[in-house]
Enzyme design. Structure first.
Site, PDB file in Angstrom:
ATOM      1  N   LYS A  46      47.573  38.459  36.842  1.00 28.57           N
ATOM      2  CA  LYS A  46      46.428  38.912  37.636  1.00 28.57           C
ATOM      3  C   LYS A  46      45.835  37.693  38.333  1.00 28.57           C
ATOM      4  O   LYS A  46      44.814  37.150  37.923  1.00 28.57           O
ATOM      5  CB  LYS A  46      45.396  39.617  36.761  1.00 28.57           C
ATOM      6  CG  LYS A  46      44.241  40.207  37.569  1.00 28.57           C
ATOM      7  CD  LYS A  46      43.354  41.124  36.745  1.00 28.57           C
ATOM      8  CE  LYS A  46      42.197  41.643  37.597  1.00 28.57           C
ATOM      9  NZ  LYS A  46      41.384  42.668  36.923  1.00 28.57           N
ATOM     10  N   GLU A  57      45.342  36.072  33.439  1.00 21.72           N
ATOM     11  CA  GLU A  57      44.385  36.000  34.549  1.00 21.72           C
ATOM     12  C   GLU A  57      43.601  34.686  34.557  1.00 21.72           C
ATOM     13  O   GLU A  57      42.518  34.598  33.987  1.00 21.72           O
ATOM     14  CB  GLU A  57      43.399  37.173  34.495  1.00 21.72           C
ATOM     15  CG  GLU A  57      42.399  37.175  35.647  1.00 21.72           C
ATOM     16  CD  GLU A  57      41.374  38.294  35.565  1.00 21.72           C
ATOM     17  OE1 GLU A  57      40.521  38.363  36.462  1.00 21.72           O
ATOM     18  OE2 GLU A  57      41.419  39.087  34.606  1.00 21.72           O
ATOM     19  N   GLY A 100      35.529  39.710  44.638  1.00 18.96           N
ATOM     20  CA  GLY A 100      34.376  39.707  45.525  1.00 18.96           C
ATOM     21  C   GLY A 100      34.694  39.993  46.976  1.00 18.96           C
ATOM     22  O   GLY A 100      33.793  40.012  47.826  1.00 18.96           O
TER      23      GLY A 100
END
Length: 388
Positions: free
Chosen positions: A257, A215, A301
């Site tokens: 990810k 990630e 977000g």
């Protein structure tokens, strides 16, 4: 971990993509030592990765640090105590039928060893739901000396012994999150540091039986457009795979990810789900080998609905990888608010979690529609300079 060393004369690239624009000298034959992984866990790693990357399912990221979990609890008026964290985590993992939509759950270290309020191990609850337990193994971000106010991720020291213990506790995959900030560059140093750290983590994880989730989050912060995000993402993933190859990481036994390719959160020009899909899939086709079984996107977000719409757009046609989700806030936000810390709200909160999990399950299959979505689920969750 046993390994075999072979001597071989060959031409090897001496630079990663960052150095590609410099004048290169004519390549010369060199004698190098080639290390071949003798992976005792290879078959298990491939099986675990394929299980997580199964149709209609994705990952529930519930690996918030205790400090971050405290912020979530504070938002509903609860103190950051172990009992409150335990109550919330119990609510999540005991949601009836969660395993129909969720294939893996990323846990914080406390959670891996924690029991539910009824005294049953959380790992056992997940396994009963056919959800693979995973574990966050990085130790967070710290300032990167010599950079443009950027960061690097710590946690490699002692990682092998920690992961061996996590495996014994029931974890079968790991997650390591580092970040890249576009407003701050990103500098060549920061990208290389992120890529090298991810590669070392991935190699160590595979040697200890854990499928590494890789990630390198490209933060939403900034006013840049989608083309700039695309440019940076190409460099980040080129570096990451360059160094994973250098560290003999088996691509069939990893999961990614990534961030979706979107404009910066403060950019005036917003992107449609179709634009996000086009840019993101173009990035994946250019940089991600088809040997990788699963791409589990972070929401970063985005609103609950936005994250689901974008995922759905990416699954309107066939892909060489399982394209799915690994969401935290985009699965939990409405659930947390519905619960509010009240025991009588547990069922309603679990229903909210299952609703979002089902929506993203449908998006993974390319069958989601946003009809009937609540206004609250469309509210963005971007936080500037967000710390996980």
């Amino acid at each position: 971990m046993a390994s075999a060393t072979l001597l071989k004369s060959s031409f090897l690239p001496k630079k990663s993509e960052w150095g590609a624009t410099r004048q290169a000298a004519a390549p010369k034959p060199v004698t190098v030592s080639m290390v071949v992984r003798a992976g005792a866990y290879d078959d298990e790693l491939v099986k675990t990765a394929k299980t997580i990357a199964s149709p209609g399912r994705g990952i529930l990221a519930m690996d918030e640090s205790n400090a971050t979990c405290g912020k979530r609890l504070a938002s509903i008026g609860l103190e950051n105590t172990e009992a409150n964290r335990q109550a919330y985590r119990t609510l999540l993992v005991t949601a009836p039928g969660l395993g129909q939509y969720i294939s893996g759950a990323i846990l914080f270290e406390e959670t891996l060893y924690q029991s539910t309020v009824d005294g049953k191990k959380i790992v056992d609850i997940l396994t009963e739901q056919k959800i693979v337990p995973g574990i966050k193994v990085d130790k967070g971000l710290v300032p990167l000396a010599g950079s443009n106010n950027e960061s690097w991720c710590q946690g490699l020291d002692g990682l092998a012994s920690r992961e061996a213990a996590y495996y014994q506790q029931g974890a079968r995959f790991a997650k390591w999150r580092t970040v890249v900030s576009i407003p701050n560059g990103p500098s060549e140093l920061a990208v290389k540091e992120a890529a090298w750290g991810l590669a070392r983590y991935a190699a160590i994880s595979q040697d200890n039986g854990l499928v590494p989730i890789v990630e390198p989050e490209i933060l939403l912060d900034g006013e840049h457009g989608i083309d700039r995000t695309f440019e940076v993402a190409q460099k980040v993933w080129a570096e990451t795979f360059f160094y994973m190859a250098e560290n003999n990481v088996m691509f069939e036994g990893i999961l990614l990810k990534p961030s979706m390719v979107t404009p910066g959160a403060e950019c005036k020009d917003r992107a449609t789900p179709e634009q996000v899909s086009d840019y993101t899939l173009k990035l994946l086709h250019r940089r991600i080998p088809p040997a990788v079984p699963g791409i589990m996107f972070l929401s970063g977000g985005q609103s609950e609905v936005e994250a689901t719409q974008n995922l759905n757009a990416m699954n309107q046609g066939p892909n060489p990888w399982h394209v799915s989700f690994s969401y935290a806030r985009a699965l939990q936000n409405t659930c947390l608010k519905t619960w509010g810390g009240q025991p009588e709200n547990v069922k309603a909160a679990q229903d909210a979690l299952l609703l979002r999990a089902k929506a993203n399950s449908l998006a993974q299959l390319g069958k989601y529609t946003s009809d009937g979505e609540a206004a609250e689920a469309k509210e963005g969750m971007f936080v500037k300079n967000y710390v996980y």
